[in-house]
Design a protein around this motif. Structure first.
Motif, PDB file in Angstrom:
ATOM      1  N   GLN A   1       0.824  -1.198   0.000  1.00  0.00           N
ATOM      2  CA  GLN A   1       0.000   0.000   0.000  1.00  0.00           C
ATOM      3  C   GLN A   1       0.862   1.254   0.000  1.00  0.00           C
ATOM      4  O   GLN A   1       0.481   2.259  -0.589  1.00  0.00           O
ATOM      5  CB  GLN A   1      -0.980  -0.018   1.171  1.00  0.00           C
ATOM      6  CG  GLN A   1      -2.075  -1.038   0.945  1.00  0.00           C
ATOM      7  CD  GLN A   1      -3.023  -1.197   2.104  1.00  0.00           C
ATOM      8  OE1 GLN A   1      -2.712  -0.848   3.234  1.00  0.00           O
ATOM      9  NE2 GLN A   1      -4.200  -1.736   1.827  1.00  0.00           N
ATOM     10  N   VAL A   2       2.027   1.199   0.631  1.00  0.00           N
ATOM     11  CA  VAL A   2       2.964   2.322   0.593  1.00  0.00           C
ATOM     12  C   VAL A   2       3.348   2.626  -0.856  1.00  0.00           C
ATOM     13  O   VAL A   2       3.523   3.782  -1.233  1.00  0.00           O
ATOM     14  CB  VAL A   2       4.226   2.020   1.436  1.00  0.00           C
ATOM     15  CG1 VAL A   2       5.336   3.014   1.161  1.00  0.00           C
ATOM     16  CG2 VAL A   2       3.881   2.006   2.911  1.00  0.00           C
TER      17      VAL A   2
ATOM     18  N   TYR B   1      -2.926  -5.253  -3.309  1.00  0.00           N
ATOM     19  CA  TYR B   1      -1.618  -5.690  -2.823  1.00  0.00           C
ATOM     20  C   TYR B   1      -1.274  -7.139  -3.185  1.00  0.00           C
ATOM     21  O   TYR B   1      -0.112  -7.434  -3.457  1.00  0.00           O
ATOM     22  CB  TYR B   1      -1.486  -5.454  -1.311  1.00  0.00           C
ATOM     23  CG  TYR B   1      -2.422  -6.267  -0.468  1.00  0.00           C
ATOM     24  CD1 TYR B   1      -2.041  -7.516   0.009  1.00  0.00           C
ATOM     25  CD2 TYR B   1      -3.687  -5.793  -0.143  1.00  0.00           C
ATOM     26  CE1 TYR B   1      -2.904  -8.265   0.781  1.00  0.00           C
ATOM     27  CE2 TYR B   1      -4.551  -6.532   0.629  1.00  0.00           C
ATOM     28  CZ  TYR B   1      -4.153  -7.769   1.092  1.00  0.00           C
ATOM     29  OH  TYR B   1      -5.008  -8.509   1.857  1.00  0.00           O
ATOM     30  N   PRO B   2      -2.250  -8.086  -3.256  1.00  0.00           N
ATOM     31  CA  PRO B   2      -1.868  -9.439  -3.680  1.00  0.00           C
ATOM     32  C   PRO B   2      -1.300  -9.462  -5.109  1.00  0.00           C
ATOM     33  O   PRO B   2      -0.365 -10.195  -5.399  1.00  0.00           O
ATOM     34  CB  PRO B   2      -3.167 -10.239  -3.596  1.00  0.00           C
ATOM     35  CG  PRO B   2      -4.008  -9.505  -2.616  1.00  0.00           C
ATOM     36  CD  PRO B   2      -3.665  -8.059  -2.842  1.00  0.00           C
TER      37      PRO B   2
ATOM     38  N   VAL C   1       1.908   2.447  -9.320  1.00  0.00           N
ATOM     39  CA  VAL C   1       3.148   2.376  -8.533  1.00  0.00           C
ATOM     40  C   VAL C   1       4.148   3.431  -9.005  1.00  0.00           C
ATOM     41  O   VAL C   1       4.117   3.852 -10.164  1.00  0.00           O
ATOM     42  CB  VAL C   1       3.783   0.963  -8.587  1.00  0.00           C
ATOM     43  CG1 VAL C   1       2.855  -0.066  -8.002  1.00  0.00           C
ATOM     44  CG2 VAL C   1       4.194   0.579  -9.985  1.00  0.00           C
ATOM     45  N   PRO C   2       5.035   3.857  -8.106  1.00  0.00           N
ATOM     46  CA  PRO C   2       6.063   4.821  -8.501  1.00  0.00           C
ATOM     47  C   PRO C   2       6.945   4.260  -9.621  1.00  0.00           C
ATOM     48  O   PRO C   2       7.129   3.049  -9.740  1.00  0.00           O
ATOM     49  CB  PRO C   2       6.882   5.008  -7.217  1.00  0.00           C
ATOM     50  CG  PRO C   2       6.020   4.516  -6.106  1.00  0.00           C
ATOM     51  CD  PRO C   2       5.120   3.486  -6.698  1.00  0.00           C
ATOM     52  N   ARG C   3       7.475   5.121 -10.420  1.00  0.00           N
ATOM     53  CA  ARG C   3       8.315   4.717 -11.556  1.00  0.00           C
ATOM     54  C   ARG C   3       9.543   3.931 -11.111  1.00  0.00           C
ATOM     55  O   ARG C   3      10.022   3.048 -11.821  1.00  0.00           O
ATOM     56  CB  ARG C   3       8.741   5.935 -12.380  1.00  0.00           C
ATOM     57  CG  ARG C   3       7.566   6.664 -13.007  1.00  0.00           C
ATOM     58  CD  ARG C   3       6.856   5.754 -14.000  1.00  0.00           C
ATOM     59  NE  ARG C   3       5.593   6.331 -14.438  1.00  0.00           N
ATOM     60  CZ  ARG C   3       4.441   5.683 -14.404  1.00  0.00           C
ATOM     61  NH1 ARG C   3       4.384   4.458 -13.974  1.00  0.00           N
ATOM     62  NH2 ARG C   3       3.335   6.247 -14.830  1.00  0.00           N
TER      63      ARG C   3
ATOM     64  N   SER D   1       7.922   2.768   8.297  1.00  0.00           N
ATOM     65  CA  SER D   1       7.970   1.813   9.407  1.00  0.00           C
ATOM     66  C   SER D   1       8.036   0.395   8.850  1.00  0.00           C
ATOM     67  O   SER D   1       7.447   0.109   7.832  1.00  0.00           O
ATOM     68  CB  SER D   1       6.750   1.981  10.300  1.00  0.00           C
ATOM     69  OG  SER D   1       5.585   1.724   9.572  1.00  0.00           O
ATOM     70  N   GLY D   2       8.759  -0.453   9.534  1.00  0.00           N
ATOM     71  CA  GLY D   2       8.866  -1.843   9.115  1.00  0.00           C
ATOM     72  C   GLY D   2       9.988  -2.127   8.141  1.00  0.00           C
ATOM     73  O   GLY D   2      10.192  -3.240   7.729  1.00  0.00           O
TER      74      GLY D   2
END
Length: 116
Positions: free
Chosen positions: A6-7, A14-15, A66-68, A114-115
C-alpha cells in the motif's frame, strides 16, 4: 505485505503487486513456497501465464499506480531472472537486489517507512 504494498500505491490490489514482484501466485507467497524456491516448475509457469491473461487489465492499472522506481525494480528483477535461467545460476539475484534496493530506499527516506 499489505502495508508495504500500500505504501507503493497498490491499495487493495496488494496481492497482485506482491505476485508481480515475486513472480509467484499469491497462494504460494502465503505458503512461503516462493521464498524457498520450492515451486519453480513448469506448473508454476503455467499458472502465472493464466494469471497474466486473466489479470492483464489489473496489471496495467497497477503499473500506472506504482512509482516509476518500482517499475524499474520490476524490470530489473525480470531481467535478472532471465539471466539466471539462461546461465543456470544458483545465485538468487532477486534476494540480493531486494536487499540492496531496500537499503537504498531506507537511506533516501531516512527511516520514515515503518517496518523497513
Amino acid at each position: 505485505i499489505r502495508r508495504q504494498c500500500q505504501v507503493f500505491g497498490a491499495g487493495d490490489m496488494y496481492p497482485l503487486l506482491a505476485s508481480m514482484i515475486m513472480a509467484r501466485p499469491w497462494n504460494d507467497i502465503l505458503e512461503r513456497q516462493a521464498l524457498t524456491g520450492a515451486s519453480e516448475g513448469g506448473e508454476d509457469k503455467d499458472k502465472i501465464k493464466l494469471y497474466v491473461v486473466k489479470y492483464a487489465v489489473d496489471i496495467g492499472a497497477m503499473m500506472n499506480k506504482v512509482p516509476r522506481q518500482m517499475l524499474l525494480l520490476l524490470k530489473a528483477n525480470d531481467c535478472l531472472r532471465h539471466v539466471d535461467r539462461r546461465l543456470g545460476s544458483p545465485t538468487n539475484t532477486f534476494v540480493i537486489t531486494a536487499r540492496i534496493s531496500s537499503r537504498a530506499i531506507r537511506s533516501l527516506v531516512g527511516g520514515g517507512l515503518s517496518g523497513w
